[in-house]
Design a protein around this motif. Sequence first.
Motif, PDB file in Angstrom:
ATOM      1  N   THR A 145       0.833  -1.205   0.000  1.00 50.44           N
ATOM      2  CA  THR A 145       0.000   0.000   0.000  1.00 50.44           C
ATOM      3  C   THR A 145       0.870   1.258   0.000  1.00 50.44           C
ATOM      4  O   THR A 145       0.556   2.230  -0.694  1.00 50.44           O
ATOM      5  N   ILE A 146       1.960   1.246   0.746  1.00 50.19           N
ATOM      6  CA  ILE A 146       2.892   2.386   0.751  1.00 50.19           C
ATOM      7  C   ILE A 146       3.414   2.628  -0.657  1.00 50.19           C
ATOM      8  O   ILE A 146       3.367   3.752  -1.170  1.00 50.19           O
ATOM      9  N   TYR A 147       3.924   1.594  -1.305  1.00 48.20           N
ATOM     10  CA  TYR A 147       4.440   1.738  -2.669  1.00 48.20           C
ATOM     11  C   TYR A 147       3.361   2.255  -3.620  1.00 48.20           C
ATOM     12  O   TYR A 147       3.598   3.153  -4.428  1.00 48.20           O
ATOM     13  N   LYS A 148       2.168   1.676  -3.520  1.00 50.04           N
ATOM     14  CA  LYS A 148       1.081   2.039  -4.425  1.00 50.04           C
ATOM     15  C   LYS A 148       0.648   3.493  -4.216  1.00 50.04           C
ATOM     16  O   LYS A 148       0.516   4.257  -5.175  1.00 50.04           O
ATOM     17  N   GLU A 149       0.449   3.895  -2.963  1.00 53.52           N
ATOM     18  CA  GLU A 149      -0.009   5.248  -2.675  1.00 53.52           C
ATOM     19  C   GLU A 149       1.036   6.296  -3.054  1.00 53.52           C
ATOM     20  O   GLU A 149       0.696   7.351  -3.583  1.00 53.52           O
ATOM     21  N   MET A 150       2.314   6.002  -2.809  1.00 53.66           N
ATOM     22  CA  MET A 150       3.360   6.965  -3.152  1.00 53.66           C
ATOM     23  C   MET A 150       3.509   7.078  -4.667  1.00 53.66           C
ATOM     24  O   MET A 150       3.860   8.138  -5.169  1.00 53.66           O
ATOM     25  N   ASN A 151       3.205   6.009  -5.380  1.00 58.36           N
ATOM     26  CA  ASN A 151       3.220   6.084  -6.836  1.00 58.36           C
ATOM     27  C   ASN A 151       2.016   6.876  -7.339  1.00 58.36           C
ATOM     28  O   ASN A 151       2.155   7.751  -8.183  1.00 58.36           O
ATOM     29  N   GLU A 152       0.827   6.577  -6.806  1.00 60.97           N
ATOM     30  CA  GLU A 152      -0.389   7.258  -7.255  1.00 60.97           C
ATOM     31  C   GLU A 152      -0.356   8.751  -6.931  1.00 60.97           C
ATOM     32  O   GLU A 152      -0.774   9.566  -7.737  1.00 60.97           O
ATOM     33  N   ILE A 196     -20.327   9.675   9.965  1.00 56.06           N
ATOM     34  CA  ILE A 196     -19.234   9.351  10.873  1.00 56.06           C
ATOM     35  C   ILE A 196     -18.258   8.429  10.148  1.00 56.06           C
ATOM     36  O   ILE A 196     -18.670   7.420   9.563  1.00 56.06           O
ATOM     37  N   HIS A 197     -17.000   8.791  10.178  1.00 54.75           N
ATOM     38  CA  HIS A 197     -15.944   7.984   9.578  1.00 54.75           C
ATOM     39  C   HIS A 197     -15.058   7.444  10.694  1.00 54.75           C
ATOM     40  O   HIS A 197     -14.748   8.151  11.652  1.00 54.75           O
ATOM     41  N   HIS A 198     -14.660   6.212  10.551  1.00 54.04           N
ATOM     42  CA  HIS A 198     -13.814   5.542  11.541  1.00 54.04           C
ATOM     43  C   HIS A 198     -12.643   4.932  10.786  1.00 54.04           C
ATOM     44  O   HIS A 198     -12.844   4.166   9.857  1.00 54.04           O
ATOM     45  N   GLU A 199     -11.427   5.307  11.185  1.00 55.29           N
ATOM     46  CA  GLU A 199     -10.257   4.775  10.493  1.00 55.29           C
ATOM     47  C   GLU A 199      -9.164   4.402  11.474  1.00 55.29           C
ATOM     48  O   GLU A 199      -9.051   4.967  12.557  1.00 55.29           O
ATOM     49  N   LEU A 200      -8.374   3.434  11.067  1.00 52.20           N
ATOM     50  CA  LEU A 200      -7.188   3.029  11.797  1.00 52.20           C
ATOM     51  C   LEU A 200      -6.001   3.366  10.901  1.00 52.20           C
ATOM     52  O   LEU A 200      -5.862   2.809   9.819  1.00 52.20           O
ATOM     53  N   ASN A 201      -5.209   4.339  11.337  1.00 53.86           N
ATOM     54  CA  ASN A 201      -4.050   4.797  10.571  1.00 53.86           C
ATOM     55  C   ASN A 201      -2.803   4.054  11.034  1.00 53.86           C
ATOM     56  O   ASN A 201      -2.427   4.137  12.200  1.00 53.86           O
ATOM     57  N   MET A 202      -2.179   3.339  10.124  1.00 55.38           N
ATOM     58  CA  MET A 202      -0.912   2.679  10.387  1.00 55.38           C
ATOM     59  C   MET A 202       0.172   3.622   9.871  1.00 55.38           C
ATOM     60  O   MET A 202       0.202   3.926   8.676  1.00 55.38           O
ATOM     61  N   ILE A 203       1.014   4.120  10.764  1.00 52.45           N
ATOM     62  CA  ILE A 203       1.947   5.188  10.411  1.00 52.45           C
ATOM     63  C   ILE A 203       3.352   4.619  10.233  1.00 52.45           C
ATOM     64  O   ILE A 203       3.866   3.917  11.108  1.00 52.45           O
ATOM     65  N   ASP A 213      14.036   2.290   3.444  1.00 53.30           N
ATOM     66  CA  ASP A 213      14.000   2.362   4.914  1.00 53.30           C
ATOM     67  C   ASP A 213      12.585   2.518   5.459  1.00 53.30           C
ATOM     68  O   ASP A 213      12.315   3.382   6.288  1.00 53.30           O
ATOM     69  N   ILE A 214      11.678   1.672   4.998  1.00 53.85           N
ATOM     70  CA  ILE A 214      10.310   1.702   5.525  1.00 53.85           C
ATOM     71  C   ILE A 214      10.352   1.231   6.974  1.00 53.85           C
ATOM     72  O   ILE A 214      10.873   0.166   7.276  1.00 53.85           O
ATOM     73  N   SER A 215       9.809   2.060   7.849  1.00 59.63           N
ATOM     74  CA  SER A 215       9.867   1.766   9.273  1.00 59.63           C
ATOM     75  C   SER A 215       8.516   2.061   9.926  1.00 59.63           C
ATOM     76  O   SER A 215       7.958   3.148   9.742  1.00 59.63           O
ATOM     77  N   TYR A 216       7.998   1.099  10.683  1.00 58.39           N
ATOM     78  CA  TYR A 216       6.735   1.293  11.403  1.00 58.39           C
ATOM     79  C   TYR A 216       6.952   2.292  12.532  1.00 58.39           C
ATOM     80  O   TYR A 216       7.916   2.191  13.283  1.00 58.39           O
ATOM     81  N   VAL A 217       6.052   3.267  12.661  1.00 62.76           N
ATOM     82  CA  VAL A 217       6.153   4.278  13.716  1.00 62.76           C
ATOM     83  C   VAL A 217       5.148   4.004  14.828  1.00 62.76           C
ATOM     84  O   VAL A 217       5.502   3.899  15.992  1.00 62.76           O
ATOM     85  N   ASN A 218       3.869   3.904  14.464  1.00 60.56           N
ATOM     86  CA  ASN A 218       2.814   3.711  15.458  1.00 60.56           C
ATOM     87  C   ASN A 218       1.489   3.578  14.722  1.00 60.56           C
ATOM     88  O   ASN A 218       1.443   3.629  13.498  1.00 60.56           O
ATOM     89  N   TYR A 219       0.414   3.446  15.474  1.00 60.58           N
ATOM     90  CA  TYR A 219      -0.911   3.465  14.880  1.00 60.58           C
ATOM     91  C   TYR A 219      -1.729   4.546  15.574  1.00 60.58           C
ATOM     92  O   TYR A 219      -1.405   4.986  16.670  1.00 60.58           O
ATOM     93  N   LEU A 220      -2.784   4.973  14.913  1.00 63.87           N
ATOM     94  CA  LEU A 220      -3.648   6.004  15.466  1.00 63.87           C
ATOM     95  C   LEU A 220      -5.070   5.745  15.010  1.00 63.87           C
ATOM     96  O   LEU A 220      -5.347   5.708  13.805  1.00 63.87           O
TER      97      LEU A 220
END
Length: 131
Positions: A45-52, A81-88, A63-70
Motif C-alpha cells: 500500500t505504501i508503494y502504491k499510494e506513493m506512486n499514485e 461518521i468515519h472511523h479509520e485506523l491509521n498505520m503510520i 527504509d520503511i519503518s513502522y512508527v505507530n498506529y492512530l
Amino acid sequence: VNTIKIKVRIIIKKEDKVLLCFPKKDVFYFLPGGSVEYGDNFEETIYKEMNEELGFKREDITDISYVNYLEHMYKTVDKKIHHELNMIFSVKIPKNINIKSQENHIDFKWIDIKDIDNIKLLPEKIVPLIK
C-alpha cells in the motif's frame, strides 16, 4: 454501512521539514498515504499510494519503518461518521527527487516541523508522532 477503514500514513522528512498533503479546496493538511485494499499488505500500500500521489517508483522508497498506529473518528459536513485506523510509517526518499502531485485534487508542501503546531494537521493526534 458501518466500516473501519485501514489506512497507511507516511512520514517523509527532509532536514527539519516534513512532507504534508493538502486538498486544493480546503485549509487542512494530512500525511501522504491512503486506504489499504483487500489483499494488499501495508508495504504494498505504501508503494502504491506513493506512486499514485507522487509518481514515485518502488526503488525511490527505502527504509520503511513502522512508527505507530492512530485510531481516528470524525464527522463530515454531511454528518457521516468515519472511523479509520491509521498505520503510520516513515520512509526515506532520494534528496533530489521531484515532489509533484499526480492527482488533481491534492498538492504537497514541505512544512518546518517546528511550525506544525501552527497549522491544521489532521488528525490532530498525529502531531507528536511526527515530532
